[in-house]
Design a protein around this motif. Structure first.
Motif, short mmCIF file in Angstrom:
data_model
loop_
_atom_site.label_atom_id
_atom_site.label_comp_id
_atom_site.label_asym_id
_atom_site.label_seq_id
_atom_site.Cartn_x
_atom_site.Cartn_y
_atom_site.Cartn_z
N LEU A 287 0.92 -1.16 -0.24
CA LEU A 287 -0.08 0.13 -0.01
C LEU A 287 0.87 1.26 -0.07
CD1 LEU A 287 -2.78 -1.12 2.73
CD2 LEU A 287 -2.99 -0.58 0.03
N ASP A 288 1.74 1.39 0.73
CA ASP A 288 2.82 2.64 0.80
C ASP A 288 3.64 2.77 -0.43
OD1 ASP A 288 2.09 3.37 3.51
OD2 ASP A 288 3.74 2.16 4.58
N ASN A 289 3.88 1.63 -1.22
CA ASN A 289 4.55 1.82 -2.50
C ASN A 289 3.73 1.74 -3.63
OD1 ASN A 289 7.42 2.04 -1.49
ND2 ASN A 289 6.76 0.04 -0.55
N ARG A 290 2.38 1.58 -3.51
CA ARG A 290 1.59 1.51 -4.40
C ARG A 290 1.80 0.42 -5.51
NH1 ARG A 290 -0.29 4.72 -1.04
NH2 ARG A 290 -1.43 6.61 -1.29
N GLY B 271 0.23 -8.38 -8.33
CA GLY B 271 0.37 -9.58 -7.28
C GLY B 271 -0.57 -9.36 -6.27
N VAL B 272 -0.36 -10.48 -5.40
CA VAL B 272 -1.18 -10.55 -4.27
C VAL B 272 -0.10 -10.27 -3.02
CG1 VAL B 272 -2.41 -12.19 -2.72
CG2 VAL B 272 -2.79 -12.49 -4.91
N TRP B 273 -0.37 -9.10 -2.29
CA TRP B 273 0.32 -8.60 -1.27
C TRP B 273 -0.60 -8.64 -0.19
CZ3 TRP B 273 5.70 -7.23 -1.61
CH2 TRP B 273 6.29 -7.06 -2.64
N GLY B 274 -0.01 -9.15 1.25
CA GLY B 274 -0.78 -9.12 2.48
C GLY B 274 -2.32 -9.46 2.27
N GLY B 275 -2.53 -10.63 1.52
CA GLY B 275 -3.81 -11.12 1.19
C GLY B 275 -4.82 -10.19 0.46
N MET B 276 -4.24 -9.26 -0.33
CA MET B 276 -4.99 -8.51 -1.10
C MET B 276 -4.71 -8.49 -2.45
SD MET B 276 -5.98 -5.44 1.38
CE MET B 276 -7.37 -4.65 0.50
N THR B 277 -5.64 -8.80 -3.52
CA THR B 277 -5.12 -8.26 -5.12
C THR B 277 -5.11 -7.01 -5.27
OG1 THR B 277 -7.37 -8.06 -5.48
CG2 THR B 277 -6.75 -10.41 -5.63
N GLU B 278 -4.37 -6.65 -6.25
CA GLU B 278 -4.31 -5.46 -6.82
C GLU B 278 -5.57 -4.61 -6.74
OE1 GLU B 278 -3.52 -7.69 -10.66
OE2 GLU B 278 -3.05 -7.87 -8.54
N ALA C 257 -9.07 -0.54 -4.13
CA ALA C 257 -10.13 0.11 -3.63
C ALA C 257 -10.08 0.56 -2.25
CB ALA C 257 -11.05 -1.07 -3.63
N LEU C 258 -9.05 -0.16 -1.56
CA LEU C 258 -8.84 0.05 -0.05
C LEU C 258 -8.30 1.63 -0.08
CD1 LEU C 258 -8.73 -0.19 2.86
CD2 LEU C 258 -6.61 -1.39 2.53
N LEU C 259 -7.28 2.05 -1.08
CA LEU C 259 -6.61 3.31 -1.13
C LEU C 259 -7.56 4.42 -1.45
CD1 LEU C 259 -3.13 2.10 -3.00
CD2 LEU C 259 -3.45 3.01 -0.48
#
Length: 100
Positions: free
Chosen positions: A55-58, A62-69, A74-76
């Protein structure tokens, strides 16, 4: 009664990631294969650190921290007020208290 703040944040998290011994290409997939990649994250001890990094590096792929791009985008959009996801997620982890 004393209160102990627990800070279990790990800055050098990558070697502790559940996926560290897997084929990296398995985490950079599309469609239904993303569900398999996310399943690896469910029991990862450094899930929050991984997500904060992405998230910090946008990070776009890939899947990072259990979340898709798509989920990360959407979270951002939902939380544009958060300027440091590392700080926000770390604070959330540290807010867990243990009473003696």
């Amino acid at each position: 009664m004393s209160v102990v703040i627990v800070d279990s944040w790990v800055d050098e998290w990558a070697t502790q990631a559940r996926c560290s011994d897997q084929d990296p290409d398995a985490l950079f997939v599309r469609g239904k294969a993303q569900h398999d990649a996310k399943a690896v994250c469910k029991t990862c001890p450094v899930l929050a650190q991984c997500l904060a990094e992405a998230l910090d590096n946008r990070t776009e792929f890939g899947v990072w921290g259990g979340m898709t791009e798509r989920e990360r985008r959407a979270l951002l959009r939902k939380r544009p007020d958060i300027t440091s996801w590392k700080s926000a997620l770390r604070a959330g982890m540290a807010s867990q208290v243990k009473a003696d």
